[in-house]
Structures are given as structure tokens and as C-alpha cells.
Design an enzyme around this catalytic site. Structure first.
Site, short mmCIF file in Angstrom:
data_model
loop_
_atom_site.label_atom_id
_atom_site.label_comp_id
_atom_site.label_asym_id
_atom_site.label_seq_id
_atom_site.Cartn_x
_atom_site.Cartn_y
_atom_site.Cartn_z
N TYR A 146 -3.60 25.48 30.36
CA TYR A 146 -3.65 25.82 28.93
C TYR A 146 -2.49 26.72 28.54
O TYR A 146 -1.77 26.45 27.56
CB TYR A 146 -4.97 26.49 28.61
CG TYR A 146 -5.20 26.79 27.15
CD1 TYR A 146 -5.29 25.77 26.20
CD2 TYR A 146 -5.35 28.11 26.70
CE1 TYR A 146 -5.51 26.05 24.85
CE2 TYR A 146 -5.58 28.39 25.36
CZ TYR A 146 -5.65 27.36 24.44
OH TYR A 146 -5.87 27.64 23.11
N ASP A 147 -2.28 27.79 29.32
CA ASP A 147 -1.22 28.75 29.00
C ASP A 147 0.15 28.06 28.92
O ASP A 147 0.90 28.22 27.94
CB ASP A 147 -1.14 29.85 30.06
CG ASP A 147 -2.43 30.63 30.20
OD1 ASP A 147 -3.36 30.39 29.42
OD2 ASP A 147 -2.52 31.46 31.13
N GLU A 148 0.46 27.29 29.96
CA GLU A 148 1.79 26.68 30.02
C GLU A 148 1.93 25.52 29.04
O GLU A 148 3.02 25.24 28.55
CB GLU A 148 2.10 26.23 31.45
CG GLU A 148 2.13 27.36 32.47
CD GLU A 148 3.26 28.37 32.22
OE1 GLU A 148 4.03 28.21 31.26
OE2 GLU A 148 3.36 29.33 33.00
N LYS A 150 0.70 25.49 26.05
CA LYS A 150 1.02 26.11 24.77
C LYS A 150 2.42 26.72 24.76
O LYS A 150 3.12 26.69 23.73
CB LYS A 150 -0.02 27.17 24.43
CG LYS A 150 -1.41 26.61 24.12
CD LYS A 150 -1.41 25.72 22.89
CE LYS A 150 -2.82 25.34 22.46
NZ LYS A 150 -2.83 24.49 21.25
N GLN A 210 -12.92 45.17 30.36
CA GLN A 210 -11.87 44.35 29.76
C GLN A 210 -12.11 44.25 28.25
O GLN A 210 -13.24 44.28 27.79
CB GLN A 210 -11.81 42.96 30.40
CG GLN A 210 -13.04 42.10 30.25
CD GLN A 210 -14.04 42.26 31.37
OE1 GLN A 210 -14.32 43.37 31.80
NE2 GLN A 210 -14.61 41.15 31.83
N ASP A 276 -8.50 36.54 34.53
CA ASP A 276 -9.03 36.99 33.24
C ASP A 276 -8.20 38.18 32.74
O ASP A 276 -8.08 39.18 33.45
CB ASP A 276 -10.49 37.41 33.40
CG ASP A 276 -11.18 37.67 32.07
OD1 ASP A 276 -10.85 36.97 31.11
OD2 ASP A 276 -12.04 38.57 32.02
#
Length: 329
Positions: A146-148, A150, A210, A276
């Protein structure tokens, strides 16, 4: 205007489509229901200016007759359980799906808006996160699909702007909640609310220290519309954070949900999720300066609306006739 919205059956996509339809615009929705919900499409069909195409935008987009004014690319699984279940599809919709959407915008000389994410910052070493921060991302971890995806989507969007002159916009969405989230979304708002409505203990993954920031979906939609309407300038094409800078620890947020629904419930801890982020809070000074935008909906108000919608969903799901329909969403 005539707009095409990919991911129109999703949580954010459906709210955005409804905003434009309610203002009298024409909306073409595209979704393959990998993570979208059919009931959202049925809700939008009540508007005469809405048309829908079931398609995978990674494989191509439908031909559009007449002039298209905007292409808004919101197609993608967005919650960790969903994109980790479909990592290749997530990468493809961020890569090929974005390029197909950009090509359609280029063909029509239309504006293009990309729904990016705060996940491009990874587990940030800068707090709060301004758009100038390049991020701290694990490129091959369980969240990297997902991160990469986007991060690549942002890169190709800027490439189409620089090389082809496409009128682009990029938003980085921070945690957003509200009605129409999937019950199995897997993110903290849906987890806590549904656990509390079922009378179960609320589960925090990790020690609860967190932090996250939560914006109500109507605030996000307003920010998107303002960015689309912003006058063209060299600055308007760069990414813009859209989120609520009010920061909560997971423990404090769990207590707020519990106290709103059932103060007698326990709070329990499970193992921390892999990769996370420890902190997540947007710097929205750019959105303020560029758009005059800031979130308005307080967490208590947004939670009340969300809880009411989730209660209604549970009641509908429990009726014998509705159970079959719910299973298709």
C-alpha cells in the site's frame, strides 16, 4: 461538471460522489467491488445523474462520451487487512490503475485528483508530518504494498503533470471515519465501535501509546472540493495533507468509544501490529494557507453519527431478509 470517480463504491468515494451528485453534477462511478460495497452503488443510483460501470481500473477504464471535466482516482483497498489480503491488486491499482486514470484525464484535457495517503510517511521520524517530509517507509514489509503503491502513484501523477501538462491535484488522506465504513474494515474506529456494540472488550494492539488523528468524512470531502476549485498555480499541484491535527493515543481513543457506548466494557491488549506507525498527526498549515481549510467536526459529534450508522447496519444485518443482501457487500 462531468466527473469520473474510481472506487465510487468505497467509503470515501461514495461520500464524494454523493456530494457532487447533490450539487447537480454528473458522476460516472467505476468499481470492481474488491473492497467497495454494492449497497453504496445502490444508494447513488437514486440520483438521475449517476451512472456506474463495474470494472477493474488496473485493466482499463471505460470510454467516456462527451467532455469529461475531472477524473478522481480513489480506487484501492485502504485498510491493512484488505490490502495485505490483496497485495498484488493493491500495487496494480496504485501503478497501472493510476496511469490508466491519468491517460483518461489527458485524453479529455480534464483535471486529475489522486487520493494518496498519510501512509507515504511510513513510521515517521518527524512529528507532526508536513508535506515536505519524505517519510520513513519499509519498502518490503507487510504494509509496503500500500505504502509504495501510493508513493509510486504520486510520482507518476507528477510526471504526467510535468511532461504532459495534466492539471493534477494530490491529497494525502489521514485517518478518516464515518458512516459506510465496512464492518470488517479492520481499522481502529470500526474495530472499537463494533466490539463495543457487541458488548465485547475493546482490543488495543500494542501498549496503546501509539497515536492517531481522526477526521470525519465530511471534512475530508470539503477539503477535496476546495482543492479542486483552487486557482491553478505552481503550488496547487503539490501534495496537500487533509486530516485532523487533534491527536489521541489508542488508549484514550478506546476509552472515549467505550464511555460513549458502554462504560462497563473492558479494554484488553493484543500483540502490536507489524510496522505499525508510532505517531501519526498531520501538519495542515498548507491546507489552511492554500484552501482556507481546517476540519470542523469534533470527535464527539463524528463518533455519534458513526455509531448511529453502525447500529443501523447491525439492525439491518440481523433481519432475516437482509442477511443475504448484507453478505454481498
Amino acid at each position: 461538471m462531468k466527473l469520473l470517480i474510481t472506487g465510487s463504491a468505497g467509503f470515501v468515494g461514495s461520500h464524494l460522489a454523493e456530494r457532487f451528485l447533490s450539487e447537480g453534477h454528473q458522476v460516472i462511478g467505476v468499481d470492481n467491488y474488491l473492497s467497495g460495497q454494492r449497497r453504496n452503488t445502490e444508494l447513488l443510483r437514486a440520483y438521475p445523474n449517476f451512472t456506474f460501470v463495474e470494472a477493474d481500473v488496473s485493466l482499463g477504464l471505460p470510454e467516456v462520451e462527451g467532455q469529461l471535466d475531472w477524473v478522481l482516482h480513489f480506487a484501492s483497498p485502504a485498510s491493512p487487512p484488505h490490502y495485505q489480503e490483496h497485495p498484488i491488486a493493491t500495487l496494480m491499482v496504485g501503478a497501472q490503475g493510476t496511469q490508466n486514470s491519468l491517460e483518461l484525464a489527458k485524453q479529455h484535457n480534464a483535471g486529475f485528483l489522486l487520493a494518496s495517503t498519510s501512509e507515504v510517511y511510513g513510521d515517521p521520524l518527524v512529528h507532526p508530518q508536513p508535506e515536505s517530509y519524505w517519510g520513513h517507509v519499509n519498502p518490503n514489509g507487510v504494509r509496503s504494498c500500500y505504502d509504495e503503491a501510493k508513493r509510486y502513484a504520486e510520482a507518476i501523477t507528477m510526471a504526467y503533470h510535468r511532461q504532459h501538462g495534466v492539471n493534477t491535484r494530490i491529497i494525502r488522506i489521514f485517518n478518516t471515519y464515518g458512516p459506510r465504513m465496512r464492518a470488517d474494515d479492520g481499522r481502529v474506529v470500526t474495530n472499537f465501535v463494533h466490539q463495543a456494540l457487541r458488548g465485547e472488550a475493546l482490543t488495543i494492539y500494542g501498549d496503546g501509546s501509539q497515536t492517531r488523528s481522526f477526521q470525519f468524512v465530511s471534512d475530508l470531502v470539503e477539503g477535496i472540493v476546495r482543492l479542486m476549485n483552487a486557482p491553478k498555480s505552481s503550488d496547487v499541484h503539490n501534495p496537500v495533507n487533509l486530516g485532523n491535527p487533534d491527536e489521541f493515543t489508542m488508549l484514550d481513543f478506546a476509552k472515549q468509544v467505550r464511555d460513549t457506548i458502554n462504560p462497563s466494557l473492558e479494554i484488553v491488549h493484543g500483540p502490536a501490529a507489524h510496522d505499525d506507525p508510532r505517531q501519526r498527526k498531520p501538519d495542515i498549515s498548507r491546507a489552511d494557507a492554500l484552501l482556507g481549510w481546517a476540519p470542523r467536526v469534533k470527535l464527539t459529534e463524528g463518533l455519534a453519527q458513526t455509531i448511529a450508522a453502525f447500529r443501523q447496519d447491525q439492525e439491518v444485518a440481523q433481519t432475516p431478509r437482509a442477511e443475504a443482501d448484507w453478505a454481498t457487500t
